[in-house]
Design a protein around this motif. Structure first.
Motif, short mmCIF file in Angstrom:
data_model
loop_
_atom_site.label_atom_id
_atom_site.label_comp_id
_atom_site.label_asym_id
_atom_site.label_seq_id
_atom_site.Cartn_x
_atom_site.Cartn_y
_atom_site.Cartn_z
N TYR A 191 0.81 -1.22 0.00
CA TYR A 191 0.00 0.00 0.00
C TYR A 191 0.85 1.27 0.00
O TYR A 191 0.37 2.34 0.38
N LEU A 194 -0.50 4.73 -1.29
CA LEU A 194 -1.62 5.42 -0.66
C LEU A 194 -1.17 6.50 0.32
O LEU A 194 -1.91 7.44 0.60
N LYS A 213 -3.73 9.43 -0.38
CA LYS A 213 -5.08 9.18 -0.85
C LYS A 213 -5.94 8.94 0.39
O LYS A 213 -6.04 7.82 0.89
N GLU A 216 -8.87 6.09 0.98
CA GLU A 216 -8.38 4.72 1.10
C GLU A 216 -7.65 4.50 2.43
O GLU A 216 -7.78 3.45 3.07
N ARG A 219 -10.16 4.01 5.27
CA ARG A 219 -10.79 2.68 5.30
C ARG A 219 -9.86 1.64 5.92
O ARG A 219 -10.27 0.85 6.77
N HIS A 220 -8.61 1.64 5.51
CA HIS A 220 -7.64 0.69 6.06
C HIS A 220 -7.38 0.96 7.54
O HIS A 220 -7.20 0.02 8.32
#
Length: 322
Positions: A191, A194, A213, A216, A219-220
């Motif tokens: 990742y 991101l 970003k 995203e 969410r993670h």
């Protein structure tokens, strides 16, 4: 067994405090936009002569004073930062010199916003061997120097600061004794794109600027942080209901709220300083910890969980009986 016990906490902030209104005069944003999306109202920005090392040293002095420990009694310094003063040597060695410590083990850990959790596990492991006795564990950042001040999506989120703890290895054969009970760390380099900085000594020869970003990452963060806290509590043999305080990475108030709901934690058990300090990356957890210790919320004997997630991705948690 030997457990790593926190003897004292400290923190430091740059002199200059910047409000959302001041930022709105420079970039296309507003106080309402920032508060609604992040909960941030202020951040501190390092000025001339203020560096990651100087902030780290000030935070360390506060922790040493609170612990009643002289600098010379420290034999290990682990400093978490993504914004070192120099490519090398380690900023930890600069802090060592500033504190007047003639000789000790001193090195940096780079895990971005999770850096302090990584540093805690490293120091805890070294103290439990008995080779080292007392450690300074520090998170310090000057993220303002890697921000793109024309990118309103990122420049409003971050600030500068430092936090520190003094850890001491103490023998304990009591299951209810103080100290670090469990730590758990993770990383997933898939990742990278991101949340990253678009520069570096071996790739571009430049420092680079932070890129993110946000949707995203959000969410993670909620998924990973809730999971690692449950995991670390399980290792410690505890349940969420037994937690007195959660001291989370101060990235975004919405992430803090969502993570607490996912674990079924009462909001009043979560220490929040993001409104006044913004995201100080590796410094955010020890900075928030120091605030809650000094205002009397966190007391000896209470169960405290520290957690963070950052670029890499890296994430982790630590459970302790304070």
């Amino acid at each position: 067994m030997i457990r790593s016990v926190i003897l004292g906490t400290g923190s430091a902030l740059p002199a200059r405090r910047v409000s959302n209104a001041e930022l709105a005069a420079q970039v296309d944003t507003s106080d309402e936009w920032i508060v609604e999306r992040t909960g941030i109202r202020f951040r501190h920005i390092a000025g001339e002569g203020e560096t990651t090392a100087s902030l780290a040293a000030d935070a360390a002095r506060g922790a040493l004073d609170a612990a009643g420990v002289e600098p010379g009694a420290i034999d290990l310094i682990v400093l978490a930062t993504a914004t070192p003063d120099q490519t090398f040597p380690a900023t930890a060695t600069s802090v060592q010199a500033m504190l007047g410590i003639a000789d000790c083990v001193a090195f940096d850990v780079a895990a971005v916003c999770s850096g302090f959790l990584y540093a805690v596990q490293v120091a805890d492991s070294m103290l439990r061997t008995g080779v080292h006795r007392r450690a300074l564990v520090i998170g310090a950042e000057t993220f303002s120097r890697i921000l793109d001040w024309e990118d309103r999506a990122t420049c409003v989120l971050f600030g500068d600061g430092a936090g520190a703890i003094v850890l001491q290895g103490q023998e304990s054969d009591d299951a209810t004794g103080r100290g670090i009970l469990a730590t758990r760390l993770h990383a997933d380099g898939r990742y990278n794109d991101l949340l990253y900085v678009d520069g570096g000594p071996s790739s571009t020869g430049t420092v680079g600027k932070l890129r993110m970003k946000g949707r995203e990452v959000f969410r993670h963060a909620v998924t990973n942080l809730a999971a690692v806290m449950e995991e670390s509590l399980g290792i410690a043999g505890l349940e969420a209901a037994q937690v007195d305080w959660v001291v989370p990475h101060q990235a975004n108030a919405r992430i803090l709220d969502a993570t607490a709901r996912k674990l079924g934690l009462q909001p009043e058990k979560v220490v929040v300083t993001v409104d006044r300090h913004a995201n100080t990356s590796a410094a955010s957890v020890p900075l928030a910890l120091d605030v809650a210790v000094r205002d009397g919320r966190i007391q000896q004997g209470q169960i405290v969980v520290l957690e963070a997630m950052g670029g890499g991705f890296t994430w982790g948690a630590a459970v302790m009986r304070f």
